[in-house]
Design a protein around this motif. Structure first.
Motif, mmCIF file in Angstrom:
data_model
loop_
_atom_site.group_PDB
_atom_site.id
_atom_site.type_symbol
_atom_site.label_atom_id
_atom_site.label_comp_id
_atom_site.label_asym_id
_atom_site.label_seq_id
_atom_site.Cartn_x
_atom_site.Cartn_y
_atom_site.Cartn_z
ATOM 1 N N ARG A 1 1.028 -1.326 -0.131
ATOM 2 C CA ARG A 1 0.199 -0.207 -0.152
ATOM 3 C C ARG A 1 1.094 1.521 0.253
ATOM 4 N NH1 ARG A 1 -5.331 0.094 1.766
ATOM 5 N NH2 ARG A 1 -5.323 1.741 2.575
ATOM 6 N N SER B 1 2.178 1.780 -3.673
ATOM 7 C CA SER B 1 0.800 2.211 -4.138
ATOM 8 C C SER B 1 0.955 4.392 -3.905
ATOM 9 C CB SER B 1 0.184 1.641 -4.097
ATOM 10 O OG SER B 1 0.100 -0.280 -4.799
ATOM 11 N N ASP B 2 1.107 3.913 -3.120
ATOM 12 C CA ASP B 2 0.926 5.725 -2.160
ATOM 13 C C ASP B 2 -1.100 5.836 -1.537
ATOM 14 O OD1 ASP B 2 1.261 7.602 -1.606
ATOM 15 O OD2 ASP B 2 1.904 8.940 -3.250
ATOM 16 N N LEU B 3 -0.863 4.248 -1.707
ATOM 17 C CA LEU B 3 -2.646 4.514 -0.995
ATOM 18 C C LEU B 3 -2.913 4.926 0.810
ATOM 19 C CD1 LEU B 3 -4.286 1.410 -1.586
ATOM 20 C CD2 LEU B 3 -4.467 3.878 -2.248
ATOM 21 N N ASP B 4 -1.343 5.037 1.059
ATOM 22 C CA ASP B 4 -1.314 5.349 2.749
ATOM 23 C C ASP B 4 -0.400 6.131 2.543
ATOM 24 O OD1 ASP B 4 -2.945 3.475 4.146
ATOM 25 O OD2 ASP B 4 -1.665 2.283 4.053
ATOM 26 N N PRO B 5 -0.072 6.625 3.596
ATOM 27 C CA PRO B 5 1.460 7.982 3.724
ATOM 28 C C PRO B 5 2.724 7.374 3.821
ATOM 29 C CG PRO B 5 -0.928 9.055 4.914
ATOM 30 C CD PRO B 5 -1.184 7.177 4.788
ATOM 31 N N MET C 1 -1.194 -3.007 -8.551
ATOM 32 C CA MET C 1 -1.048 -3.417 -7.752
ATOM 33 C C MET C 1 -3.058 -4.303 -7.620
ATOM 34 S SD MET C 1 -1.396 -2.378 -3.735
ATOM 35 C CE MET C 1 -2.827 -3.338 -1.639
#
Lengths: 262, 196
Positions: free
Chosen positions: B42, B45-49, B75
């Protein structure tokens, strides 16, 4: 015009009391609430009546602004309190307030300037009731739309993130939820327009007729109000859902459910 | 440099982690449940900081819009998720589903009528149809029977070779990790180590 006496109102209150007693004996748990909201209705409306009398007699702009400001703040609080997962912090109030402001206020101003054509255009006798009708209906639509959107965003986190992972933009990733939310917000006004006159006589028109207006005059006003409410609610819901959707993502298009309360 | 490079990646108390996957290379990622393998994907994929630098073919993810970055990184989450009723609405073009064991009529069916394992394979088809440059796979065969697991492995192998794609494959199965990857990494709370 037939004036109501205090005795008439006492008779009406007996009916509510009867309902409260019935609810008490049927153990519905609503007796207390019924009494409290009845008292609130009387007190709030009496106060509003006094304020309106003052306002109508003086046409003071500062007093008018104060009243509409309070109306907007109360409506914004109401929008937030009707949501299970409102936007956290000041956003919870400001998104609702801003959407209602741009829709209700601009539609009211347009109606006052173009349609009603009073002098001055902000004559409180027209401005306050119109804005009240619009704000009340827009408030229902906005709170329905926003709560539908925030709840479905919370529930469908996986689907939104699946779309993000496929390279969809933040706006595209919630398109399916935004459409649903806007529809939900518009259902009440669409229903009441469809049923107007056939199933139900709208409250405002009924009130006017009871107060002695000719029915066709009352109907014309009701049509005006319906159209204003529909457009005000529609634009208000669109703006509020769009702002909520924007707020739920950060600058890197990440879904930020931590920006919701609850 | 072509491929995926990660330098000093920190997220949720883990890291700094560094790794490098060259174009056309498959690296398997193993580790105990809850150690943060999914969180690593994640973060990539830059879904989380997160902090640190992630580059794909020399391009820093922070320098391009996030949705462009994710469309290149590709992803596949462990559990598939769907946003419309019909399967076809999730594909912009109709791709050939035969290698995964589905007929062309599958597109007209409702997503809810497929089993969990079928949806997992269809999510892979959906991802590959968008032609990502790299693949980040979170247990892509977890809910599949051996026959379908083999199918998926073959499809991913073919995609990697044809597109010269760097692949990061999270797996719980040592035998699978050895089979599909040229290098196996293990994630522990202390960091990434080369598994022997």
């Amino acid at each position: 015009m037939i004036s109501l006496t205090p005795l008439d109102l006492v008779l009406a209150s007996v009916l509510v009391l009867a309902l409260a007693l019935t609810s008490h004996f049927a153990a519905l748990g609503l007796a207390r609430t019924l009494v409290v909201v009845s008292v609130r209705t009387v007190v709030q409306l009496l106060l509003v009546g006094l304020v309106l009398r003052q306002l109508f007699e003086t046409t003071r702009v500062s007093l008018l602004l104060l009243v509409v400001g309070i109306m907007l703040i109360v409506a914004a609080r109401e929008v937030r309190s009707r949501q299970a997962r409102p936007l956290a912090g000041a956003w919870g109030y400001s998104v609702g307030a801003l959407s209602m402001f741009v829709s209700s206020f601009s539609v009211t101003a347009l109606a006052l300037l173009v349609v009603i054509d009073a002098t001055p255009w902000y004559l409180p006798q027209y401005a306050i009731p119109l804005l009240g009708m619009l704000l009340g209906n827009t408030m229902s639509g906005v709170s329905l739309g926003m709560s539908r959107f925030t709840e479905s965003a919370y529930r469908e986190k996986a689907a939104i993130e699946a779309r993000l992972l496929l390279g969809h933009t933040a706006q595209a990733a919630t398109s399916h939820l935004r459409v649903e939310a806007v529809r939900t917000g518009l259902v009440p006004i669409v229903n009441s327009m469809a049923a107007a006159g056939i199933v139900s006589l709208p409250g405002m028109m009924t009130g006017q007729i009871l107060a002695g207006s000719p029915p066709v005059e009352a109907v014309k006003y009701q049509i005006l109000i319906m159209f204003l409410i529909a457009s005000g609610t529609g634009f208000g819901v669109l703006v509020s859902v769009w702002l909520s959707a924007t707020r739920l993502f950060d600058e890197r298009e990440r879904l930020r459910l931590d920006r919701l309360d609850g | 440099m072509s491929g995926l490079e990660v330098e000093g990646l920190r997220f949720r108390g883990l890291g700094p982690l560094s790794l490098s996957i060259s174009a056309g290379q498959c690296v398997a990622l193993m580790g105990a449940s809850g150690v943060g393998k999914t969180l690593l994907l994640r973060a990539l994929s830059d879904l989380d900081p997160h902090e640190g630098v992630v580059r794909l073919d020399g391009v820093d993810g922070n320098e391009i819009p996030a949705h462009v970055w994710r469309s290149r990184l590709g992803m596949l989450p462990a559990e598939s998720a769907w946003w419309a009723d019909d399967l076809g609405a999730h594909f912009s073009t109709q791709v050939d589903l035969a290698p995964l064991g589905f007929g062309p009529d599958a597109f007209a069916r409702e997503v809810s009528r497929f089993s969990t394992g079928e949806r997992q394979r269809l999510a892979l088809a959906r991802l590959l149809a968008s032609e990502p440059r790299a693949l980040l796979l979170d247990e892509p065969t977890a809910s599949l029977d051996p026959e379908n697991a083999e199918r998926v492995e073959a499809i991913l192998e073919a995609y990697r070779v044809r597109h010269d794609a760097p692949v990061l494959w999270v797996s719980h199965d040592v035998a699978q990790a050895r089979r599909v990857a040229s290098s196996v990494l293990e994630l522990t709370p202390e960091g990434l180590t080369q598994a022997t």
